[in-house]
Design a protein around this motif. Structure first.
Motif, PDB file in Angstrom:
ATOM      1  N   ALA A 233      59.994 -23.223   2.026  1.00  0.00           N
ATOM      2  CA  ALA A 233      58.918 -22.157   2.232  1.00  0.00           C
ATOM      3  C   ALA A 233      59.673 -20.951   2.194  1.00  0.00           C
ATOM      4  O   ALA A 233      60.721 -20.726   2.594  1.00  0.00           O
ATOM      5  CB  ALA A 233      58.068 -21.879   3.489  1.00  0.00           C
ATOM      6  N   THR A 234      59.238 -20.822   1.940  1.00  0.00           N
ATOM      7  CA  THR A 234      60.382 -20.018   2.251  1.00  0.00           C
ATOM      8  C   THR A 234      60.483 -19.892   3.753  1.00  0.00           C
ATOM      9  O   THR A 234      59.524 -19.727   4.470  1.00  0.00           O
ATOM     10  CB  THR A 234      60.290 -18.606   1.630  1.00  0.00           C
ATOM     11  N   HIS A 235      61.754 -19.973   4.206  1.00  0.00           N
ATOM     12  CA  HIS A 235      61.996 -19.754   5.624  1.00  0.00           C
ATOM     13  C   HIS A 235      61.975 -18.270   5.958  1.00  0.00           C
ATOM     14  O   HIS A 235      62.014 -17.898   7.128  1.00  0.00           O
ATOM     15  CB  HIS A 235      63.377 -20.324   5.975  1.00  0.00           C
ATOM     16  N   GLY A 236      61.986 -17.433   4.925  1.00  0.00           N
ATOM     17  CA  GLY A 236      62.046 -16.007   5.171  1.00  0.00           C
ATOM     18  C   GLY A 236      63.446 -15.563   5.562  1.00  0.00           C
ATOM     19  O   GLY A 236      63.622 -14.517   6.172  1.00  0.00           O
ATOM     20  N   LEU A 237      64.452 -16.369   5.220  1.00  0.00           N
ATOM     21  CA  LEU A 237      65.823 -16.040   5.583  1.00  0.00           C
ATOM     22  C   LEU A 237      66.627 -15.717   4.329  1.00  0.00           C
ATOM     23  O   LEU A 237      66.499 -16.384   3.303  1.00  0.00           O
ATOM     24  CB  LEU A 237      66.486 -17.232   6.297  1.00  0.00           C
ATOM     25  N   SER A 238      67.475 -14.705   4.419  1.00  0.00           N
ATOM     26  CA  SER A 238      68.377 -14.384   3.320  1.00  0.00           C
ATOM     27  C   SER A 238      69.541 -15.367   3.342  1.00  0.00           C
ATOM     28  O   SER A 238      69.710 -16.152   4.284  1.00  0.00           O
ATOM     29  CB  SER A 238      68.915 -12.967   3.485  1.00  0.00           C
ATOM     30  N   THR A 239      70.383 -15.314   2.296  1.00  0.00           N
ATOM     31  CA  THR A 239      71.565 -16.177   2.255  1.00  0.00           C
ATOM     32  C   THR A 239      72.442 -15.954   3.479  1.00  0.00           C
ATOM     33  O   THR A 239      72.887 -16.910   4.126  1.00  0.00           O
ATOM     34  CB  THR A 239      72.381 -15.903   0.979  1.00  0.00           C
ATOM     35  N   ASP A 240      72.684 -14.699   3.836  1.00  0.00           N
ATOM     36  CA  ASP A 240      73.516 -14.390   5.003  1.00  0.00           C
ATOM     37  C   ASP A 240      72.881 -14.917   6.283  1.00  0.00           C
ATOM     38  O   ASP A 240      73.576 -15.420   7.181  1.00  0.00           O
ATOM     39  CB  ASP A 240      73.738 -12.884   5.124  1.00  0.00           C
ATOM     40  N   GLN A 241      71.560 -14.818   6.377  1.00  0.00           N
ATOM     41  CA  GLN A 241      70.874 -15.304   7.586  1.00  0.00           C
ATOM     42  C   GLN A 241      70.948 -16.821   7.689  1.00  0.00           C
ATOM     43  O   GLN A 241      71.114 -17.371   8.780  1.00  0.00           O
ATOM     44  CB  GLN A 241      69.419 -14.837   7.575  1.00  0.00           C
ATOM     45  N   VAL A 242      70.811 -17.496   6.552  1.00  0.00           N
ATOM     46  CA  VAL A 242      70.929 -18.958   6.557  1.00  0.00           C
ATOM     47  C   VAL A 242      72.306 -19.362   7.034  1.00  0.00           C
ATOM     48  O   VAL A 242      72.477 -20.220   7.908  1.00  0.00           O
ATOM     49  CB  VAL A 242      70.658 -19.533   5.142  1.00  0.00           C
ATOM     50  N   LEU A 243      73.344 -18.733   6.467  1.00  0.00           N
ATOM     51  CA  LEU A 243      74.716 -19.079   6.826  1.00  0.00           C
ATOM     52  C   LEU A 243      75.043 -18.680   8.258  1.00  0.00           C
ATOM     53  O   LEU A 243      75.878 -19.311   8.907  1.00  0.00           O
ATOM     54  CB  LEU A 243      75.690 -18.414   5.850  1.00  0.00           C
ATOM     55  N   SER A 244      74.373 -17.667   8.770  1.00  0.00           N
ATOM     56  CA  SER A 244      74.656 -17.218  10.134  1.00  0.00           C
ATOM     57  C   SER A 244      74.117 -18.184  11.190  1.00  0.00           C
ATOM     58  O   SER A 244      74.465 -18.085  12.357  1.00  0.00           O
ATOM     59  CB  SER A 244      74.055 -15.821  10.370  1.00  0.00           C
ATOM     60  N   THR A 245      73.253 -19.121  10.777  1.00  0.00           N
ATOM     61  CA  THR A 245      72.754 -20.106  11.734  1.00  0.00           C
ATOM     62  C   THR A 245      73.831 -21.131  12.108  1.00  0.00           C
ATOM     63  O   THR A 245      73.658 -21.901  13.038  1.00  0.00           O
ATOM     64  CB  THR A 245      71.530 -20.862  11.174  1.00  0.00           C
ATOM     65  N   ILE A 246      74.946 -21.149  11.350  1.00  0.00           N
ATOM     66  CA  ILE A 246      76.004 -22.117  11.564  1.00  0.00           C
ATOM     67  C   ILE A 246      77.128 -21.488  12.397  1.00  0.00           C
ATOM     68  O   ILE A 246      77.528 -20.346  12.152  1.00  0.00           O
ATOM     69  CB  ILE A 246      76.579 -22.608  10.217  1.00  0.00           C
ATOM     70  N   ASP A 247      77.643 -22.212  13.366  1.00  0.00           N
ATOM     71  CA  ASP A 247      78.745 -21.732  14.189  1.00  0.00           C
ATOM     72  C   ASP A 247      80.063 -22.025  13.462  1.00  0.00           C
ATOM     73  O   ASP A 247      80.706 -23.042  13.664  1.00  0.00           O
ATOM     74  CB  ASP A 247      78.739 -22.434  15.563  1.00  0.00           C
ATOM     75  N   TRP A 248      80.467 -21.109  12.577  1.00  0.00           N
ATOM     76  CA  TRP A 248      81.627 -21.320  11.722  1.00  0.00           C
ATOM     77  C   TRP A 248      82.930 -21.398  12.529  1.00  0.00           C
ATOM     78  O   TRP A 248      83.848 -22.152  12.169  1.00  0.00           O
ATOM     79  CB  TRP A 248      81.737 -20.200  10.682  1.00  0.00           C
ATOM     80  N   ASP A 249      83.035 -20.647  13.588  1.00  0.00           N
ATOM     81  CA  ASP A 249      84.266 -20.636  14.383  1.00  0.00           C
ATOM     82  C   ASP A 249      84.562 -22.006  14.978  1.00  0.00           C
ATOM     83  O   ASP A 249      85.707 -22.456  15.006  1.00  0.00           O
ATOM     84  CB  ASP A 249      84.185 -19.600  15.497  1.00  0.00           C
ATOM     85  N   VAL A 250      83.524 -22.680  15.450  1.00  0.00           N
ATOM     86  CA  VAL A 250      83.726 -23.997  16.051  1.00  0.00           C
ATOM     87  C   VAL A 250      84.093 -25.016  14.986  1.00  0.00           C
ATOM     88  O   VAL A 250      84.952 -25.875  15.197  1.00  0.00           O
ATOM     89  CB  VAL A 250      82.439 -24.438  16.802  1.00  0.00           C
ATOM     90  N   ILE A 251      83.441 -24.918  13.799  1.00  0.00           N
ATOM     91  CA  ILE A 251      83.768 -25.865  12.718  1.00  0.00           C
ATOM     92  C   ILE A 251      85.220 -25.725  12.318  1.00  0.00           C
ATOM     93  O   ILE A 251      85.935 -26.701  12.107  1.00  0.00           O
ATOM     94  CB  ILE A 251      82.862 -25.627  11.497  1.00  0.00           C
ATOM     95  N   ALA A 252      85.640 -24.484  12.146  1.00  0.00           N
ATOM     96  CA  ALA A 252      87.011 -24.239  11.709  1.00  0.00           C
ATOM     97  C   ALA A 252      88.029 -24.731  12.740  1.00  0.00           C
ATOM     98  O   ALA A 252      89.099 -25.159  12.397  1.00  0.00           O
ATOM     99  CB  ALA A 252      87.209 -22.754  11.462  1.00  0.00           C
TER     100      ALA A 252
END
Length: 252
Positions: A233-252
C-alpha cells in the motif's frame, strides 16, 4: 515467478512488468526449443499479430502467474491468523492495526517475546509460510538458480532463498493482516500491494548493502527451514523511513 533471481527488482504486482516477463519467457522458451526461426513461434511472438496471436498467448501465461501469486495469499490466509493470534473481533482488529504500524508484522522477537527492531523480516510467521508456499520441491527444482551473496569461503556455498520469495511472503502477510484490521476482503493485486512489495524489497536491499552477514544468515536460514536441508500500500514511507525502522547499530 518468485524463484528466478535474474531480475531482483521485478515487481510481480506491476502489470507492465508482468506482461513483459510473460512475453520474454515465451520467446525464450520458443527459441530454446528450436522455434525461433523466421515465421516460427518465436518470430511470430515478436513480429506477429498482437491481437490474434501475441496477446492470447501472453494472457494465458500471465493468468498462470497470477494464480501462483494468489496461491501464496491463500496459504497466508490459512496460517497467518492462527500464528499471529488474530481473531475477527474488535480485539483482533486492534491487534492487526498495531501490526501494520511501522511494518511491525515483519520483525522478529527477542527472548522475552517482544518485537525486536534489530531482526527485520524474521517474524516467526515467515518460516512456515515460506515453507508452505515454496517448499522443498520448488526450491530443489530451481536449485541451480539459487546462490549466496557471500563470494568466498564456506558461506559462499550456503544457498539462499531469493528476495522476491521473501518479499512476496511478507506482502501476503501484510494483505491478510490488513483484511483482518479493516474487516474486508481484497484482491491480491493492485498499486497498493505493488508499493507494499517494493517496501519489503527496500528492506531486503538495505540489509544486503548494510549488513551482508545478517542478510545471508536470514536468507540461508529460510532456505534450510523451507527445504529441511542440513547446513553446510503503500505504507506511506520513503526509502529512508523504511530503513530507519531497523536498529542497524544492534545488527552490526
Amino acid at each position: 515467478m518468485a524463484i528466478n533471481p535474474e531480475n531482483p527488482d521485478f515487481i510481480p504486482f506491476n502489470q507492465f512488468q508482468l506482461e513483459a516477463l510473460c512475453l520474454d519467457s515465451l520467446v525464450a522458451a520458443a527459441t530454446e526449443l528450436g522455434h525461433g526461426g523466421v515465421g516460427d513461434i518465436g518470430d511470430r511472438l515478436i513480429n506477429g499479430d498482437a491481437d490474434m496471436y501475441v496477446k492470447p498467448l501472453r494472457a494465458y501465461v500471465q493468468q498462470r502467474l497470477i494464480i501462483q501469486r494468489l496461491d501464496v495469499k491463500k496459504i497466508a490466509a490459512a496460517v497467518v491468523p492462527g500464528l499471529l493470534d488474530l481473531s475477527k473481533t474488535d480485539a483482533g482488529r486492534r491487534k492487526s492495526k498495531d501490526l501494520l504500524e511501522n511494518l511491525s508484522y515483519a520483525f522478529g522477537l527477542n527472548a522475552a517475546g517482544q518485537q525486536d527492531r534489530s531482526k527485520p523480516l524474521s517474524a516467526p510467521v515467515f518460516v512456515p509460510l515460506l515453507s508452505a508456499a515454496y517448499g522443498s520441491s520448488a526450491l530443489v527444482k530451481y536449485v541451480d538458480k539459487l546462490s549466496s551473496v557471500i563470494a568466498e569461503g564456506p558461506q559462499s556455498k550456503e544457498l539462499e532463498v531469493t528476495p522476491l520469495m521473501v518479499a512476496m511472503t511478507a506482502t501476503a502477510v501484510h494483505a491478510v493482516v490488513l483484511e483482518i484490521a479493516h474487516n474486508t476482503k481484497e484482491e491480491f493485486s493492485g498499486t497498493n500491494l505493488e508499493n507494499v512489495f517494493k517496501t519489503h524489497l527496500t528492506m531486503l536491499n538495505g540489509l544486503r548493502e548494510r549488513c551482508i552477514a545478517y542478510y545471508h544468515k536470514l536468507m540461508h536460514d529460510f532456505y534450510i527451514s523451507s527445504t529441511g536441508a542440513l547446513p553446510h500500500a503503500t505504507h506511506g514511507l520513503s526509502t529512508d523511513q523504511v530503513l530507519s525502522t531497523i536498529d542497524w547499530d544492534v545488527i552490526a
